[in-house]
Design an enzyme around this catalytic site. Structure first.
Site, PDB file in Angstrom:
ATOM      1  N   SER A   7     -37.821  69.913 -41.924  1.00 32.41           N
ATOM      2  CA  SER A   7     -39.031  70.209 -42.449  1.00 32.41           C
ATOM      3  C   SER A   7     -39.440  71.694 -42.024  1.00 32.41           C
ATOM      4  O   SER A   7     -39.554  71.947 -40.970  1.00 32.41           O
ATOM      5  CB  SER A   7     -40.037  69.252 -42.176  1.00 32.41           C
ATOM      6  OG  SER A   7     -41.274  69.633 -42.312  1.00 32.41           O
ATOM      7  N   HIS A  32     -36.949  70.406 -46.966  1.00 33.74           N
ATOM      8  CA  HIS A  32     -38.267  69.571 -46.881  1.00 33.74           C
ATOM      9  C   HIS A  32     -39.550  70.532 -46.879  1.00 33.74           C
ATOM     10  O   HIS A  32     -39.474  71.218 -45.727  1.00 33.74           O
ATOM     11  CB  HIS A  32     -38.493  68.292 -45.820  1.00 33.74           C
ATOM     12  CG  HIS A  32     -39.493  67.728 -46.049  1.00 33.74           C
ATOM     13  ND1 HIS A  32     -39.598  66.269 -47.024  1.00 33.74           N
ATOM     14  CD2 HIS A  32     -40.848  67.413 -45.431  1.00 33.74           C
ATOM     15  CE1 HIS A  32     -40.717  65.963 -47.001  1.00 33.74           C
ATOM     16  NE2 HIS A  32     -41.579  66.539 -46.083  1.00 33.74           N
ATOM     17  N   ASP A  34     -43.688  71.035 -46.891  1.00 36.69           N
ATOM     18  CA  ASP A  34     -44.869  70.178 -46.765  1.00 36.69           C
ATOM     19  C   ASP A  34     -45.965  71.194 -47.303  1.00 36.69           C
ATOM     20  O   ASP A  34     -46.425  72.197 -46.523  1.00 36.69           O
ATOM     21  CB  ASP A  34     -45.038  69.915 -45.238  1.00 36.69           C
ATOM     22  CG  ASP A  34     -44.222  68.835 -44.774  1.00 36.69           C
ATOM     23  OD1 ASP A  34     -44.046  67.565 -45.561  1.00 36.69           O
ATOM     24  OD2 ASP A  34     -43.692  68.955 -43.860  1.00 36.69           O
ATOM     25  N   MET A  36     -50.014  71.219 -48.044  1.00 34.41           N
ATOM     26  CA  MET A  36     -51.193  70.768 -47.546  1.00 34.41           C
ATOM     27  C   MET A  36     -52.288  71.405 -48.060  1.00 34.41           C
ATOM     28  O   MET A  36     -52.461  72.791 -47.839  1.00 34.41           O
ATOM     29  CB  MET A  36     -50.959  70.622 -46.140  1.00 34.41           C
ATOM     30  CG  MET A  36     -49.979  70.069 -45.533  1.00 34.41           C
ATOM     31  SD  MET A  36     -50.293  70.023 -43.602  1.00 34.41           S
ATOM     32  CE  MET A  36     -48.595  69.114 -43.195  1.00 34.41           C
ATOM     33  N   HIS A  65     -42.770  67.870 -50.794  1.00 35.40           N
ATOM     34  CA  HIS A  65     -43.849  66.821 -50.534  1.00 35.40           C
ATOM     35  C   HIS A  65     -45.556  67.509 -50.485  1.00 35.40           C
ATOM     36  O   HIS A  65     -45.855  68.187 -49.738  1.00 35.40           O
ATOM     37  CB  HIS A  65     -43.617  66.451 -48.987  1.00 35.40           C
ATOM     38  CG  HIS A  65     -44.581  65.493 -48.383  1.00 35.40           C
ATOM     39  ND1 HIS A  65     -44.707  65.075 -47.264  1.00 35.40           N
ATOM     40  CD2 HIS A  65     -45.511  64.477 -48.937  1.00 35.40           C
ATOM     41  CE1 HIS A  65     -45.355  64.084 -46.861  1.00 35.40           C
ATOM     42  NE2 HIS A  65     -46.001  63.894 -47.891  1.00 35.40           N
ATOM     43  N   MET A  67     -49.018  67.030 -50.313  1.00 31.37           N
ATOM     44  CA  MET A  67     -50.314  66.423 -49.676  1.00 31.37           C
ATOM     45  C   MET A  67     -51.488  66.944 -50.069  1.00 31.37           C
ATOM     46  O   MET A  67     -52.100  67.745 -49.345  1.00 31.37           O
ATOM     47  CB  MET A  67     -50.071  66.400 -47.991  1.00 31.37           C
ATOM     48  CG  MET A  67     -49.048  65.532 -47.449  1.00 31.37           C
ATOM     49  SD  MET A  67     -48.460  66.216 -45.874  1.00 31.37           S
ATOM     50  CE  MET A  67     -47.250  67.198 -46.189  1.00 31.37           C
ATOM     51  N   MET A 136     -44.414  57.410 -45.012  1.00 31.79           N
ATOM     52  CA  MET A 136     -44.995  58.135 -43.844  1.00 31.79           C
ATOM     53  C   MET A 136     -44.748  57.464 -42.648  1.00 31.79           C
ATOM     54  O   MET A 136     -45.314  56.193 -42.501  1.00 31.79           O
ATOM     55  CB  MET A 136     -46.538  58.752 -44.216  1.00 31.79           C
ATOM     56  CG  MET A 136     -46.553  59.635 -45.400  1.00 31.79           C
ATOM     57  SD  MET A 136     -45.409  61.187 -45.094  1.00 31.79           S
ATOM     58  CE  MET A 136     -45.746  61.932 -43.684  1.00 31.79           C
ATOM     59  N   GLY A 141     -50.100  65.478 -42.247  1.00 30.44           N
ATOM     60  CA  GLY A 141     -51.355  66.566 -42.027  1.00 30.44           C
ATOM     61  C   GLY A 141     -50.601  67.487 -40.866  1.00 30.44           C
ATOM     62  O   GLY A 141     -50.872  68.796 -40.778  1.00 30.44           O
ATOM     63  N   PHE A 142     -49.969  67.123 -39.891  1.00 32.53           N
ATOM     64  CA  PHE A 142     -49.233  67.763 -38.910  1.00 32.53           C
ATOM     65  C   PHE A 142     -47.820  67.578 -38.452  1.00 32.53           C
ATOM     66  O   PHE A 142     -47.330  66.184 -38.796  1.00 32.53           O
ATOM     67  CB  PHE A 142     -50.274  67.652 -37.569  1.00 32.53           C
ATOM     68  CG  PHE A 142     -51.536  67.992 -37.863  1.00 32.53           C
ATOM     69  CD1 PHE A 142     -51.988  69.286 -37.707  1.00 32.53           C
ATOM     70  CD2 PHE A 142     -52.444  66.904 -38.057  1.00 32.53           C
ATOM     71  CE1 PHE A 142     -53.499  69.464 -38.103  1.00 32.53           C
ATOM     72  CE2 PHE A 142     -53.933  67.342 -38.525  1.00 32.53           C
ATOM     73  CZ  PHE A 142     -54.265  68.657 -38.451  1.00 32.53           C
ATOM     74  N   GLY A 143     -47.223  68.361 -37.973  1.00 35.47           N
ATOM     75  CA  GLY A 143     -45.703  68.023 -37.518  1.00 35.47           C
ATOM     76  C   GLY A 143     -45.957  67.662 -36.179  1.00 35.47           C
ATOM     77  O   GLY A 143     -47.141  67.710 -35.511  1.00 35.47           O
ATOM     78  N   GLY A 144     -44.998  67.362 -35.443  1.00 33.91           N
ATOM     79  CA  GLY A 144     -44.955  67.161 -33.984  1.00 33.91           C
ATOM     80  C   GLY A 144     -45.546  65.857 -33.612  1.00 33.91           C
ATOM     81  O   GLY A 144     -45.956  65.873 -32.399  1.00 33.91           O
ATOM     82  N   ASP A 174     -40.695  60.196 -42.996  1.00 31.39           N
ATOM     83  CA  ASP A 174     -40.942  61.518 -42.549  1.00 31.39           C
ATOM     84  C   ASP A 174     -42.281  61.410 -41.422  1.00 31.39           C
ATOM     85  O   ASP A 174     -43.137  60.789 -41.714  1.00 31.39           O
ATOM     86  CB  ASP A 174     -41.773  61.986 -44.106  1.00 31.39           C
ATOM     87  CG  ASP A 174     -42.111  63.427 -43.940  1.00 31.39           C
ATOM     88  OD1 ASP A 174     -41.874  63.987 -42.833  1.00 31.39           O
ATOM     89  OD2 ASP A 174     -43.005  63.862 -44.580  1.00 31.39           O
ATOM     90  N   GLY A 175     -41.788  62.044 -40.537  1.00 29.81           N
ATOM     91  CA  GLY A 175     -42.779  62.182 -39.284  1.00 29.81           C
ATOM     92  C   GLY A 175     -42.296  61.468 -38.057  1.00 29.81           C
ATOM     93  O   GLY A 175     -41.503  60.300 -37.951  1.00 29.81           O
ATOM     94  N   GLY A 176     -41.814  62.408 -36.926  1.00 31.68           N
ATOM     95  CA  GLY A 176     -41.416  61.676 -35.733  1.00 31.68           C
ATOM     96  C   GLY A 176     -40.147  61.397 -35.593  1.00 31.68           C
ATOM     97  O   GLY A 176     -39.917  60.680 -34.816  1.00 31.68           O
ATOM     98  N   GLY A 196     -38.657  67.615 -38.440  1.00 30.64           N
ATOM     99  CA  GLY A 196     -39.223  68.885 -38.479  1.00 30.64           C
ATOM    100  C   GLY A 196     -39.119  69.514 -36.859  1.00 30.64           C
ATOM    101  O   GLY A 196     -37.998  70.029 -36.539  1.00 30.64           O
TER     102      GLY A 196
HETATM  103  C1  DX5 Z   1     -46.365  65.610 -41.976  1.00 29.04           C
HETATM  104  C2  DX5 Z   1     -45.184  66.029 -42.739  1.00 29.04           C
HETATM  105  C3  DX5 Z   1     -43.877  66.090 -42.068  1.00 29.04           C
HETATM  106  C4  DX5 Z   1     -43.737  66.819 -40.973  1.00 29.04           C
HETATM  107  C5  DX5 Z   1     -42.640  66.193 -40.068  1.00 29.04           C
HETATM  108  O1  DX5 Z   1     -47.640  65.698 -42.621  1.00 29.04           O
HETATM  109  O2  DX5 Z   1     -45.444  65.573 -43.957  1.00 29.04           O
HETATM  110  O3  DX5 Z   1     -42.925  66.384 -43.102  1.00 29.04           O
HETATM  111  O4  DX5 Z   1     -43.498  68.146 -41.022  1.00 29.04           O
HETATM  112  O5  DX5 Z   1     -42.430  66.878 -38.969  1.00 29.04           O
HETATM  113  P1  DX5 Z   1     -42.096  66.321 -37.382  1.00 29.04           P
HETATM  114  O6  DX5 Z   1     -40.356  65.774 -37.570  1.00 29.04           O
HETATM  115  O7  DX5 Z   1     -42.453  67.089 -36.408  1.00 29.04           O
HETATM  116  O8  DX5 Z   1     -42.940  64.891 -37.257  1.00 29.04           O
HETATM  117 ZN    ZN Z   2     -43.422  65.914 -45.406  1.00 28.80          ZN
END
Ligand code: DX5
Ligand code: ZN
Length: 214
Positions: A7, A32, A34, A36, A65, A67, A136, A141-144, A174-176, A196
């Site tokens: 990502s 990927h 994102d 937003m 993606h 959002m 999801m 909304g956020f990575g990490g 997608d996520g974590g 990500g």
């Molecule tokens: C969250 C995004 C994810 C995010 C994943 O809103 O859709 O794609 O970038 O990042 P990590 O892997 O850091 O959770």
């Molecule tokens: Zn995403």
């Protein structure tokens, strides 16, 4: 073997060419992206011009993606910017079936993302029209963020729904995603893993991608 989609949200935005080149040289399958809007999710990331810029250097398919609210207004612009897979949110589409047809009519693969609170069974009547379901595993909304373990059960349920309906949708998580949960997600039925921070915060992203691919 599962597909891996790093990502770009976790990349260094001041060095995007370098980051995209790294992905090109790695074993990653997709990039990927994102998008937003600060309305559907409480954050603003990037849009059409940055996607275009990434596409100028990318040698791997762009997995976009969205959002954003009313994604049907922007689907064509992202397709022109180079998106090969376009995912819209179930929660943002009152006319989801129409939006999926719109994406396909532009020659892209049509994806649907669902939030952690949205049950898999709500996709039953549209699953045969979907190329990719993005589950999801964090609140968008956020990575990490921390992976939500209920995603394992949802992955298994979605795998069963796809089989029961003789559908062909890929399952993307997608996520974590990290080294700890990747194996179990694939065993539960995942086809594509987005990663990500686990990739971009690591000392050697190319190695991290290779290890995740194993
Ligand atoms: C969250 C995004 C994810 C995010 C994943 O809103 O859709 O794609 O970038 O990042 P990590 O892997 O850091 O959770
Ligand atoms: Zn995403």
């Amino acid at each position: 073997m599962a597909l891996l989609a790093p990502s770009i949200l976790a990349a260094d935005f001041a060095n995007l060419e370098k980051e995209v080149t790294m992905i090109n040289q790695s074993q990653a399958d997709w990039i990927h992206i994102d998008v937003m809007d600060g309305v559907f999710v409480p954050n603003i990331s990037l849009g059409v011009p940055v996607t275009e810029a990434i596409n100028r250097h990318a040698k791997k398919p762009l997995d976009v993606h969205l959002m954003i609210v009313q994604p049907e207004r922007y689907v064509e612009a992202f397709r022109k910017a180079g998106a090969e897979i376009i995912s819209v949110h179930y929660e943002a589409c009152p006319h989801l079936h129409r939006t999926l047809q719109q994406i396909k009519s532009l020659g892209a693969k049509a994806g649907v993302a669902i939030n952690p609170h949205t049950p898999v069974h709500l996709l039953a009547d549209v699953i045969a029209d979907i190329d990719l379901v993005c589950l999801m595993s964090v609140n968008p909304g956020f990575g990490g963020q921390k992976f939500i373990p209920h995603t394992f059960a949802k992955t298994r349920e979605l795998r069963k729904l796809i089989q029961d309906r003789h559908a062909h949708a890929l399952i993307e998580i997608d996520g974590g995603v990290n080294q700890e949960n990747a194996r179990d997600l694939i065993d539960a039925g995942a086809d594509v893993l987005v990663a990500g921070n686990f990739v971009f915060s690591s000392a050697n992203p190319i190695d991290t991608i290779a290890r995740l691919k194993q």
